[in-house]
Design an enzyme around this catalytic site. Structure first.
Site, PDB file in Angstrom:
ATOM      1  N   GLU A  82      -3.300  23.883  88.929  1.00 53.05           N
ATOM      2  CA  GLU A  82      -3.123  24.611  87.673  1.00 53.05           C
ATOM      3  C   GLU A  82      -4.411  25.308  87.230  1.00 53.05           C
ATOM      4  O   GLU A  82      -4.394  26.444  86.799  1.00 53.05           O
ATOM      5  CB  GLU A  82      -2.659  23.604  86.602  1.00 53.05           C
ATOM      6  CG  GLU A  82      -2.788  24.070  85.173  1.00 53.05           C
ATOM      7  CD  GLU A  82      -1.478  24.594  84.611  1.00 53.05           C
ATOM      8  OE1 GLU A  82      -0.535  24.721  85.398  1.00 53.05           O
ATOM      9  OE2 GLU A  82      -1.435  24.858  83.408  1.00 53.05           O
ATOM     10  N   ASP A  83      -5.524  24.595  87.345  1.00 54.07           N
ATOM     11  CA  ASP A  83      -6.748  25.052  86.675  1.00 54.07           C
ATOM     12  C   ASP A  83      -7.872  25.544  87.581  1.00 54.07           C
ATOM     13  O   ASP A  83      -8.923  25.927  87.093  1.00 54.07           O
ATOM     14  CB  ASP A  83      -7.311  23.928  85.793  1.00 54.07           C
ATOM     15  CG  ASP A  83      -6.381  23.624  84.628  1.00 54.07           C
ATOM     16  OD1 ASP A  83      -5.630  24.524  84.241  1.00 54.07           O
ATOM     17  OD2 ASP A  83      -6.412  22.491  84.122  1.00 54.07           O
TER      18      ASP A  83
END
Ligand code: MN
Length: 480
Positions: free
Chosen positions: A74-75
């Site tokens: 996600e990051d």
């Protein structure tokens, strides 16, 4: 939390090789190096904290590793393919499952919508361990919520109390459910929370003495008997007391909240032995005894329940259970998971056994009546459901293969009848386009437009078909 501590805790309940954990720890630490949390801490602190919660729930190696890595896709800029090669299919499935849930943004205040969302999350996750990781992630985020703006706090607390706490309850992880509820309660209703906390603490302080007397008495009579046991006082869930106050429309002072203790022992036989001692020392309240060991609840909950009168005249509710039963009641599916994965003599066909449907069937929770049980069974067995978003962010469940026309009719008959086109994810599509879970569908209508006969071949739901037939019949069109 340091790596050594995590490994030490993990080894206390598992003999699985921990090389993977060390590798995942370093990998995640490196991947998140540039990032910081709202608190100013390194981002990786969050990943380590999530892994620690998972270890507290005694989850298996892959789940803890995935906990360390849960925000990598996600990051960070690491591509999915690279990650998959690095960690293999199982970890990839877990982490990408968490990432998928991350992208769903819930904002509705409508309880029926929340239920659809919970179903969608369960369907999206496929592997129940994805949900457990997501819940651990949410718990840590709730614990560190004070670093965010008031607006964010309210938004996240609302989502936690309406989506994630009920999910934890469904999976039988009551301990996690209470924590999520009480943390959300603290932010959603700060004044009520503080005042209730003070009152509850006062009430329990006064009862401590009573509880101590009870223990002493019990110990005295158990003295000779060779029965290992420990006595726990019951955890309080502030939010559930608050809900009771609202439901009964009464102040805290008038809320009945019996003193309760749990006695934990080693074997089933000893549960009954302890029950014998308790009943010989204290007078049981007539009709209060229930044997959930011989007849477990639907959700597999087991315990002996009885209420007795203490010397002071106060009623004490007592639950007697084994360590295993206790773990199941506190950790729900998480405890069950570990039990099944017990590395000694691990089952070769575990994967098949652990598919999410079976878990889900076994862990149907928070259902009080058989009718409800069957209802929920039915809807959740429909694994062929897809979930489609309205432009406003509501979710509608539909059967697989459903088309924009089906979707239009689930919103409103008039929307269906006057439909002239549809957009899926902002692109125009044909009315017989096959929708996929997660699509955002927008229906275009024109006031005097009417249903066409060939629509009957484009719709998949009985509801849409019958609305179309009804219209055609009423307007004198031959159907065949
Ligand atoms: Mn996270």
């Amino acid at each position: 939390m340091e790596l050594d501590e995590l490994l030490k805790k993990f080894r206390e309940y598992s003999s699985q090789d921990t090389t993977l954990l060390e590798y995942a720890w370093n990998y995640s630490c490196e991947a998140h190096q540039e990032q910081k949390r709202a608190s100013g801490e390194k981002y990786f602190v969050h990943c380590a904290a999530v892994a620690e919660i998972l270890v507290d729930y005694k989850m298996d190696l892959e789940t803890v590793a995935a906990g360390l890595l849960h925000d990598v896709l996600e990051d960070t800029k690491i591509p999915h393919e690279t990650f998959k090669k690095e960690f293999g299919d199982e970890i990839y499935t877990l982490v990408s499952g968490v990432t998928k849930i991350e992208t769903l943004k819930f904002s509705s205040r409508d309880e029926a919508q929340a239920e659809n969302w919970r179903k969608m999350i369960l369907a999206t996750a496929k592997d129940i361990r994805v949900i457990v990781i997501k819940l651990a992630d949410r718990l840590h985020n709730m614990r560190t919520l004070n670093f965010l703006t008031r607006e964010k706090q309210l938004e996240i607390s609302h989502e936690t109390i309406s989506l994630y706490a009920p999910l934890a309850q469904r999976l039988g992880i009551f301990q996690l459910k209470s924590q999520l509820e009480d943390l959300s309660f603290k932010y959603l209703h700060p004044d009520e929370y503080q005042s209730l906390l003070a009152k509850v603490q006062l009430r329990y302080a006064m009862r401590e003495k009573l509880l101590e007397d009870f223990r002493t008495e019990l110990e005295k009579h158990l003295g000779g008997a060779n029965v290992p046991h420990r006595v726990l006082s019951r955890a309080k869930n502030l939010y559930s007391i608050y809900r009771k106050m609202l439901r009964q429309d009464k102040p805290f002072e008038e809320i009945q909240d019996a003193l309760g203790v749990r006695v934990i022992t080693d074997t089933v036989i000893n549960c009954y032995a302890l029950l014998g001692v308790v009943h010989s020392v204290f007078k049981p309240v007539a009709g209060s005894f229930t044997d959930y060991i011989a007849v477990p609840k639907m959700n597999l909950y087991q315990s002996l329940h009885t209420s007795v009168m203490a010397a002071s005249g106060e009623i004490i509710e007592i639950q007697i259970r084994t360590e295993d039963m206790h773990r199941t009641s506190e950790y729900g599916i998480a405890a069950h998971w570990r039990y099944k994965l017990g590395e000694k003599g691990a089952d070769k066909h575990l994967d098949e056994k652990l598919n999410w449907l079976r878990q889900w069937m076994e862990w149907l929770q928070d259902l009080s009546s058989p009718r409800e049980f069957i209802e929920s069974f039915k809807t959740d067995l429909e694994l062929d459901q897809i979930f489609i978003f309205t432009p406003k962010g509501d979710v509608k469940p539909l059967p697989v293969d459903a088309t924009p026309l089906d979707f239009a009719y689930t919103i409103h008959t008039d929307i269906g009848n006057t439909c002239i086109g549809a957009k899926v994810n902002n692109k125009m599509v044909r009315l017989d386009h096959e929708l996929k879970s997660g699509d955002m569908c927008e229906i275009i209508t024109r006031r005097n437009s009417v249903p066409k006969k060939d629509w009957l071949t484009s719709v998949k739901t009985a509801g849409a078909r019958s609305h179309i037939r009804k219209y055609l019949r009423e307007h004198g069109q031959a159907l065949e």
